[in-house]
Design an enzyme around this catalytic site. Structure first.
Site, PDB file in Angstrom:
ATOM      1  N   HIS A 259       0.848  -1.194   0.000  1.00 43.72           N
ATOM      2  CA  HIS A 259       0.000   0.000   0.000  1.00 43.72           C
ATOM      3  C   HIS A 259       0.884   1.245   0.000  1.00 43.72           C
ATOM      4  O   HIS A 259       1.743   1.410   0.858  1.00 43.72           O
ATOM      5  CB  HIS A 259      -0.925   0.010   1.215  1.00 43.72           C
ATOM      6  CG  HIS A 259      -1.980  -1.048   1.136  1.00 43.72           C
ATOM      7  ND1 HIS A 259      -2.370  -1.806   2.212  1.00 43.72           N
ATOM      8  CD2 HIS A 259      -2.733  -1.463   0.074  1.00 43.72           C
ATOM      9  CE1 HIS A 259      -3.322  -2.647   1.827  1.00 43.72           C
ATOM     10  NE2 HIS A 259      -3.555  -2.468   0.531  1.00 43.72           N
TER      11      HIS A 259
ATOM     12  N   GLU B 214       1.577   3.904   3.138  1.00 35.91           N
ATOM     13  CA  GLU B 214       2.048   3.412   4.434  1.00 35.91           C
ATOM     14  C   GLU B 214       3.575   3.509   4.498  1.00 35.91           C
ATOM     15  O   GLU B 214       4.279   2.515   4.535  1.00 35.91           O
ATOM     16  CB  GLU B 214       1.527   1.981   4.637  1.00 35.91           C
ATOM     17  CG  GLU B 214       0.001   1.932   4.622  1.00 35.91           C
ATOM     18  CD  GLU B 214      -0.619   0.545   4.436  1.00 35.91           C
ATOM     19  OE1 GLU B 214       0.124  -0.447   4.396  1.00 35.91           O
ATOM     20  OE2 GLU B 214      -1.854   0.467   4.329  1.00 35.91           O
TER      21      GLU B 214
ATOM     22  N   ARG C 199      -3.521   4.761  -1.867  1.00 38.14           N
ATOM     23  CA  ARG C 199      -3.306   3.403  -1.336  1.00 38.14           C
ATOM     24  C   ARG C 199      -2.996   2.364  -2.421  1.00 38.14           C
ATOM     25  O   ARG C 199      -2.132   1.511  -2.270  1.00 38.14           O
ATOM     26  CB  ARG C 199      -4.588   2.994  -0.592  1.00 38.14           C
ATOM     27  CG  ARG C 199      -4.708   1.519  -0.217  1.00 38.14           C
ATOM     28  CD  ARG C 199      -6.043   1.311   0.511  1.00 38.14           C
ATOM     29  NE  ARG C 199      -6.411  -0.091   0.666  1.00 38.14           N
ATOM     30  CZ  ARG C 199      -6.219  -0.795   1.780  1.00 38.14           C
ATOM     31  NH1 ARG C 199      -5.625  -0.253   2.808  1.00 38.14           N
ATOM     32  NH2 ARG C 199      -6.608  -2.058   1.857  1.00 38.14           N
TER      33      ARG C 199
ATOM     34  N   ARG D 238      -5.921  -6.989  -2.263  1.00 37.09           N
ATOM     35  CA  ARG D 238      -7.212  -7.632  -2.517  1.00 37.09           C
ATOM     36  C   ARG D 238      -7.160  -8.376  -3.854  1.00 37.09           C
ATOM     37  O   ARG D 238      -8.140  -8.895  -4.321  1.00 37.09           O
ATOM     38  CB  ARG D 238      -8.351  -6.589  -2.582  1.00 37.09           C
ATOM     39  CG  ARG D 238      -8.582  -5.806  -1.303  1.00 37.09           C
ATOM     40  CD  ARG D 238      -9.129  -6.676  -0.188  1.00 37.09           C
ATOM     41  NE  ARG D 238      -9.362  -5.878   1.033  1.00 37.09           N
ATOM     42  CZ  ARG D 238      -8.408  -5.518   1.889  1.00 37.09           C
ATOM     43  NH1 ARG D 238      -7.155  -5.907   1.686  1.00 37.09           N
ATOM     44  NH2 ARG D 238      -8.695  -4.800   2.960  1.00 37.09           N
TER      45      ARG D 238
ATOM     46  N   HIS E 292       2.791  -3.553   6.667  1.00 37.99           N
ATOM     47  CA  HIS E 292       1.823  -2.470   6.457  1.00 37.99           C
ATOM     48  C   HIS E 292       1.886  -1.495   7.629  1.00 37.99           C
ATOM     49  O   HIS E 292       2.608  -1.696   8.587  1.00 37.99           O
ATOM     50  CB  HIS E 292       0.399  -3.031   6.409  1.00 37.99           C
ATOM     51  CG  HIS E 292       0.086  -3.870   5.218  1.00 37.99           C
ATOM     52  ND1 HIS E 292      -0.828  -3.503   4.276  1.00 37.99           N
ATOM     53  CD2 HIS E 292       0.554  -5.088   4.818  1.00 37.99           C
ATOM     54  CE1 HIS E 292      -0.919  -4.442   3.349  1.00 37.99           C
ATOM     55  NE2 HIS E 292      -0.087  -5.418   3.662  1.00 37.99           N
ATOM     56  N   SER E 293       1.065  -0.462   7.563  1.00 44.07           N
ATOM     57  CA  SER E 293       0.778   0.376   8.721  1.00 44.07           C
ATOM     58  C   SER E 293      -0.630   0.923   8.517  1.00 44.07           C
ATOM     59  O   SER E 293      -1.133   0.873   7.400  1.00 44.07           O
ATOM     60  CB  SER E 293       1.781   1.536   8.839  1.00 44.07           C
ATOM     61  OG  SER E 293       1.491   2.555   7.913  1.00 44.07           O
TER      62      SER E 293
ATOM     63  N   GLU F 234       1.116  -4.775  10.997  1.00 49.05           N
ATOM     64  CA  GLU F 234       0.702  -3.375  10.918  1.00 49.05           C
ATOM     65  C   GLU F 234       1.578  -2.620  11.908  1.00 49.05           C
ATOM     66  O   GLU F 234       1.468  -2.819  13.109  1.00 49.05           O
ATOM     67  CB  GLU F 234      -0.773  -3.209  11.315  1.00 49.05           C
ATOM     68  CG  GLU F 234      -1.758  -3.955  10.430  1.00 49.05           C
ATOM     69  CD  GLU F 234      -2.175  -3.149   9.207  1.00 49.05           C
ATOM     70  OE1 GLU F 234      -1.674  -2.015   9.029  1.00 49.05           O
ATOM     71  OE2 GLU F 234      -3.014  -3.645   8.441  1.00 49.05           O
TER      72      GLU F 234
HETATM   73  N1  ARG Z   1      -4.914  -3.474   6.656  1.00 48.76           N
HETATM   74  C1  ARG Z   1      -4.614  -4.578   5.798  1.00 48.76           C
HETATM   75  C2  ARG Z   1      -5.500  -4.537   4.580  1.00 48.76           C
HETATM   76  O1  ARG Z   1      -6.613  -4.065   4.667  1.00 48.76           O
HETATM   77  C3  ARG Z   1      -4.776  -5.856   6.553  1.00 48.76           C
HETATM   78  C4  ARG Z   1      -4.321  -7.041   5.836  1.00 48.76           C
HETATM   79  C5  ARG Z   1      -4.601  -8.290   6.596  1.00 48.76           C
HETATM   80  N2  ARG Z   1      -4.540  -9.416   5.692  1.00 48.76           N
HETATM   81  C6  ARG Z   1      -5.438  -9.642   4.748  1.00 48.76           C
HETATM   82  N3  ARG Z   1      -5.293 -10.681   3.979  1.00 48.76           N
HETATM   83  N4  ARG Z   1      -6.471  -8.879   4.578  1.00 48.76           N
HETATM   84  O2  ARG Z   1      -5.087  -4.932   3.521  1.00 48.76           O
HETATM   85 ZN    ZN Z   2      -1.822  -1.717   4.171  1.00 48.10          ZN
END
Ligand code: ARG
Ligand code: ZN
Length: 423
Positions: A183, A186, A241, A259, A311-312, A385
Site C-alpha cells: 500500500h 504506508e 493506497r 485484494r 503495512h501500517s 501493521e
Molecule cells: N490493513 C490490511 C489490509 O486491509 C490488513 C491485511 C490483513 N490481511 C489480509 N489478507 N487482509 O489490507
Molecule cells: Zn496496508
C-alpha cells in the site's frame, strides 16, 4: 497567496471558529465514533459521498458502531463534512489539524543540512532514492546481497528483490520473504525494509540472532512492492493506497494489491468498483505487481518457509485467515509465534501490539497476499501493521522511524527464529 503559502509548507490557519471566514485552509484528520447503526450509516455515506480519504478502517463497509474512524478531510470539503457530523450530533474531534506541516516534515530533505544528525534510515525516501539505495547496497555488500528483478509495475518500473544470505549454515537453505509498501501511503513500511536490510548487512556476524537467521535462511526483501503508487504519494496525492493501473470502462485508477490475490478473491470485504480503495481488480493477479510476487513465491515454494508483509498503521501482528472466520490448520502455532513477538516488543519497547487471525482481529478482507501465500503452502505467514495507533497515522514523523522499525525488527527476528526451530 493561500495556495503559495501551502506550496512552501507554511503552517496553515486552523479551522476557523468565526462565521466570517467561511473556508478553512487546512486538510485535517478527524476521529469519528458512530454510536448507533443510524450514525454508522451517516459516517459511511460521508466517507463515500464526499471528497475524503478513509484512514481507518480501509473501507466504508468496515465502519461499525463504537469503533474509531479516522477520516482525512481535505480543506475543500471540511465545512460540509464537519457540518454534517455536527448536525447529526455524531461524536467527532480533530485528530490532526496540521497535516500540511506533517507532510512537509516527512518529505523534507535534511541531508543537505550538515547539522542534522539523522541517518539515512531515519528519513523517508522518494522512489528514485530507493532505487539508488538498492544499487549502492548490492554494490557495497556484494558478498551477501544480490538483486533480483522479479517483474515490473503497471507503469513499467522495475520490481527489485534483495536476496540476503549469510555464509554459514548448510545448503540448500530455507528461505523467508518480506515485502513492504504493497500500500503506497504506508510509508513506514518501505522505510522498514530499508532498515531491515541495513541492520542485516551491518550486524551479520556481530549480533547472534540476525546471524543465526541469515545462516539458516535466505531472506528475500521487496522494499517497494507498489512503486507507481509510492511515486504518486510523493508527487501528487499523499493518501493514495492502490497501484496506478487503468481500468477498462472506468475513469478511476488503481487496484488494491492486497485484494488482488487468489484467496477467496473479490468476496465480502473487498470491492468490485474500480473507484473504491479496496477494489479487487479485474481478476486474481490481474496486476503486474501481485502477479510478479505470486510467480516468484510459486517458483520458490519448496524452500520458502515464512512470508511477511509489512503495512501500517494500528500495531498488529496478523496471520491467516483474513478471508474467512475459520481458523487456519496451525492456528495455535501461528498465535504462539505472534504472541511471543508481541511480548518481546512490549518488553523491549513498552509498545502494545494486538495479535490474532486477520478476520477476527480487524475485518474480513479477501484476496490478501498473506492468505494466498499460506494456501500456497507457506505455513508461517504474517501481516504486520506497524506504528502508530492513530496519533499520526500515515503521517508518522521521521523521528519516530527508529522506534517503529526496531519494534518491527524484534517481531521479525522472534518469528524467524521460531520458524527456524520448527522447520
Ligand atoms: N490493513 C490490511 C489490509 O486491509 C490488513 C491485511 C490483513 N490481511 C489480509 N489478507 N487482509 O489490507
Ligand atoms: Zn496496508
Amino acid at each position: 497567496a493561500i495556495s503559495m503559502a501551502r506550496k512552501i509548507g507554511a503552517v496553515c490557519t486552523p479551522c476557523p471558529r468565526t462565521w466570517w471566514r467561511s473556508s478553512p485552509r487546512c486538510d485535517q484528520v478527524f476521529s469519528i465514533t458512530a454510536k448507533t447503526e443510524e450514525e454508522v450509516n451517516i459516517v459511511r455515506n460521508v466517507s463515500s459521498d464526499y471528497e475524503t480519504v478513509l484512514w481507518q478502517p480501509a473501507a466504508p463497509d468496515y465502519i461499525t458502531a463504537n469503533a474509531e474512524v479516522h477520516l482525512f478531510v481535505p480543506a475543500s470539503s471540511l465545512a460540509t463534512v464537519k457540518g454534517l457530523l455536527d448536525n447529526h450530533s455524531i461524536l467527532n474531534e480533530v485528530l490532526l489539524q496540521n497535516t500540511q506541516e506533517l507532510i512537509e516534515k516527512q518529505t523534507r530533505n535534511v541531508s543537505t543540512d550538515p547539522r542534522s544528525s539523522m541517518s539515512y534510515y531515519e528519513r523517508y525516501h522518494p522512489l528514485e532514492e530507493i532505487y539508488e539505495w538498492i544499487n549502492k547496497t548490492t554494490h557495497d555488500h556484494s558478498d551477501m546481497v544480490k538483486v533480483i528483478l522479479i517483474g515490473s509495475s503497471y507503469e513499467k518500473r522495475p520490481l527489485y528483490v534483495l536476496k540476503l544470505s549469510g555464509k554459514g549454515g548448510t545448503q540448500p537453505k530455507r528461505a523467508m520473504w518480506i515485502d513492504c509498501g504493497i500500500h503506497a501511503r504506508e510509508w513506514i513500511s518501505q522505510a522498514f525494509c530499508l532498515w531491515f536490510v541495513q541492520y542485516s548487512v551491518e550486524y551479520y556476524n556481530h549480533i547472534p540472532d540476525i546471524t543465526e537467521i541469515l545462516d539458516n535462511m535466505d531472506v528475500y526483501v521487496l522494499p517497494v512492492m507498489n512503486p507507481d503508487g509510492y511515486k504518486y504519494t510523493w508527487t501528487t496525492k499523499r493518501m493514495w493506497r492502490k497501484n496506478r493501473s487503468r481500468q477498462p470502462g472506468s475513469y478511476c485508477v488503481g487496484t488494491d494489491l492486497n485484494r488482488n490475490f487468489d484467496a477467496n478473491w473479490c468476496t465480502v470485504g473487498s470491492s468490485n468498483r474500480a473507484c473504491d480503495d479496496t477494489y479487487c481488480g479485474q481478476f486474481p493477479e490481474s496486476e503486474p505487481e501481485s502477479e510478479a510476487v505470486a510467480n516468484f513465491l510459486r517458483s520458490h515454494k519448496e524452500t520458502m518457509k515464512l512470508y511477511l508483509s509489512i503495512h501500517s498503521y494500528s500495531q498488529m501482528l496478523l496471520f491467516p485467515y483474513s478471508y474467512t472466520y475459520e481458523e487456519a490448520d496451525n492456528h495455535e502455532e501461528l498465535n504462539e509465534l505472534a504472541k511471543e513477538a508481541a511480548m518481546n516488543i512490549r518488553r523491549h519497547y513498552r509498545s502494545f501490539y494486538k495479535f490474532g487471525a486477520g478476520a477476527k482481529t480487524i475485518y474480513l478482507a479477501p484476496g490478501g497476499s498473506d492468505d494466498w501465500a499460506y494456501n500456497l503452502g507457506i505455513k508461517y505467514s504474517f501481516t504486520f501493521e506497524l506504528q502508530d495507533k492513530g496519533r499520526y497515522g500515515f503521517l508518522l514523523p521521521p523521528e519516530l522511524i527508529p522506534n517503529a522499525c526496531n519494534e518491527a525488527l524484534t517481531a521479525v527476528k522472534t518469528i524467524a527464529l521460531g520458524v527456524i526451530k520448527k522447520t
